[in-house]
Design an enzyme around this catalytic site. Structure first.
Site, mmCIF file in Angstrom:
data_model
loop_
_atom_site.group_PDB
_atom_site.id
_atom_site.type_symbol
_atom_site.label_atom_id
_atom_site.label_comp_id
_atom_site.label_asym_id
_atom_site.label_seq_id
_atom_site.Cartn_x
_atom_site.Cartn_y
_atom_site.Cartn_z
ATOM 1 N N LYS A 21 -7.494 3.043 -20.535
ATOM 2 C CA LYS A 21 -7.783 3.311 -21.934
ATOM 3 C C LYS A 21 -6.524 3.152 -22.798
ATOM 4 C CE LYS A 21 -11.890 4.426 -20.287
ATOM 5 N NZ LYS A 21 -11.747 4.590 -18.838
ATOM 6 N N ASP A 69 -7.338 16.424 -17.629
ATOM 7 C CA ASP A 69 -7.593 15.037 -18.016
ATOM 8 C C ASP A 69 -7.556 14.981 -19.537
ATOM 9 O OD1 ASP A 69 -8.616 12.551 -18.717
ATOM 10 O OD2 ASP A 69 -10.276 12.605 -17.291
ATOM 11 N N TYR A 82 -16.328 13.307 -18.046
ATOM 12 C CA TYR A 82 -16.625 11.908 -17.765
ATOM 13 C C TYR A 82 -17.718 11.831 -16.702
ATOM 14 C CZ TYR A 82 -15.701 7.010 -16.553
ATOM 15 O OH TYR A 82 -15.815 5.666 -16.311
ATOM 16 N N ARG A 104 0.824 -1.208 0.000
ATOM 17 C CA ARG A 104 0.000 0.000 0.000
ATOM 18 C C ARG A 104 0.860 1.260 0.000
ATOM 19 N NH1 ARG A 104 -2.397 2.795 4.201
ATOM 20 N NH2 ARG A 104 -1.983 1.114 5.690
#
Length: 388
Positions: free
Chosen positions: A209, A184, A111, A58
């Site tokens: 993507k 973005d 988005y 983590r």
């Protein structure tokens, strides 16, 4: 920002971040499927929640470090962080740099998860003030600035409209009001748009993507100065637990090796498909930055190194004809997401609640089309037979 690697982009994608220290001499960095690592036995102090300590996955894992170094080299950034998904990366930016009473300006074309975060969750839970504006109009961004504006977040090209925002102009607005600018540019990939070079503070992508490119792993990334990225790592990665798994980091690193080759084919295919659709009598409109008819075509030419593989279009006709077209497609898959090797298409009805935020031409409905890596002629042939 550090100097961009002097090597070519193909070389950078392949060699940046490699460790080359595997004890068995492996040519490719291996997959480290372990959640924890040995602690020092010599009494050395341990930073249990440190972002640079290699003690627990983590806090970071080796495959994550490799991918981050590769992305930083491609973006020309001091540092990068990779997280569990694109939405995790978006939430990391918002939650790290915004607090109760702060104000954020965001692209109204965005988005869907961003819309939910900014229109519902952050105002409702944390009393964060939000202005959603047409970021393709820099004057609209300027007009939305308040004394408590702390962050401007834009999406360019916009999802799904492919609208192009002027990053350099909006970066100046952000600097003048003391806010950060995050961008973005998932639709463009980090190869075809360099937000940091245009004045942005943070460059963000859904790695699910184009960066991964194979439709088999989730991930998100953010690049910028070491100071800003360290804050995201400490808060969103370690303390909010947004870490990416070693396996997904390894898969995405593998996909990134071929990103320049894939983007070239995506873009060449998309340009040819956009031109074919624009000339077809059954097509109502086509939105693709590479077309001269695109409202921000000239800005895209100066700001982008390529136009990518995403376009939107619509057909003349009623709902039944739109559905019939989808059903007749044989090669092109009816599916969400984008940037995969396969061509993907999804239709949004005029009744969608999102339509109010889009330009008028989209409001009768539209197809979002992710152009894949198939032969150009085969993609067009599938469209032709479905349109017949």
């Amino acid at each position: 920002m550090k100097d961009v690697d002097s090597r070519g982009i193909l070389t950078t994608c392949i060699h940046a971040g490699k460790r080359d220290n595997d004890v068995y001499g492996a040519m490719h960095d291996p997959l480290y499927l372990t959640s924890n690592y040995r602690l020092p036995a010599d009494g050395s102090p341990v930073d249990w929640s440190g972002i640079h300590s290699n003690i627990y996955a983590r806090n970071g894992n080796v495959n994550q470090f490799i991918l981050q170094d590769k992305l930083a080299a491609i973006e020309g950034a001091e540092s990068s962080v990779v997280l569990g998904s694109g939405v995790s990366a978006l939430a990391a930016i918002f939650l790290t740099f915004l607090a109760t009473g702060d104000h954020i300006i965001c692209s109204q074309v965005c988005y869907s998860a961003v819309g939910i975060l900014l229109r519902q969750l952050l105002p409702g839970k944390f009393k964060i003030q939000v202005s959603m504006v047409d970021s393709t109009d820099a004057a609209a961004v300027q007009a939305a600035v308040r004394e408590n504006t702390r962050l401007i977040h834009i999406e360019t090209p916009g999802n799904p409209t492919t609208g192009i925002s002027d990053i350099a102009a909006i970066a100046k607005i952000a600097r003048d009001c003391g806010a950060l600018l995050s961008v973005d540019s998932t639709f463009a990939s980090p190869l075809y748009l360099k937000p940091l070079a245009l004045g942005a503070d943070l460059s963000m992508h859904s790695m699910t993507k184009y960066i991964n490119g194979h439709g088999d792993a989730l991930g998100g990334c953010i690049s910028g100065s070491r100071e800003l990225i360290d804050r995201i790592k400490e808060e969103a990665m370690v303390n909010f637990g947004g870490i990416i798994s070693p396996f997904n980091a390894w898969l995405i690193t593998r996909g990134l090796l071929t990103l320049p080759l894939r983007m070239r084919q995506h873009s060449e295919n998309a340009q040819a498909v956009a031109e074919y659709l624009e000339d077809h009598p059954a097509v109502r409109f086509v939105a693709y930055p590479g077309l001269q008819s695109h409202p921000q075509h000239e800005l895209a030419r100066t700001q982008m190194k390529g136009f990518g593989g995403m376009l939107c279009f619509d057909l003349k006709g009623d709902s039944e004809e739109h559905i019939n077209f989808l059903q007749k497609l044989k090669l092109i898959a009816h599916a969400v997401s984008l940037g995969d090797t396969e061509s993907l298409m999804v239709f949004t009805e005029s009744t969608s609640e999102k339509m109010a935020y889009y330009p008028e031409i989209f409001r009768q409905g539209y197809y979002r089309f992710s152009i894949g890596l198939e032969d150009t002629e085969d993609i067009i042939a599938d469209l032709r037979q479905a349109l017949s």
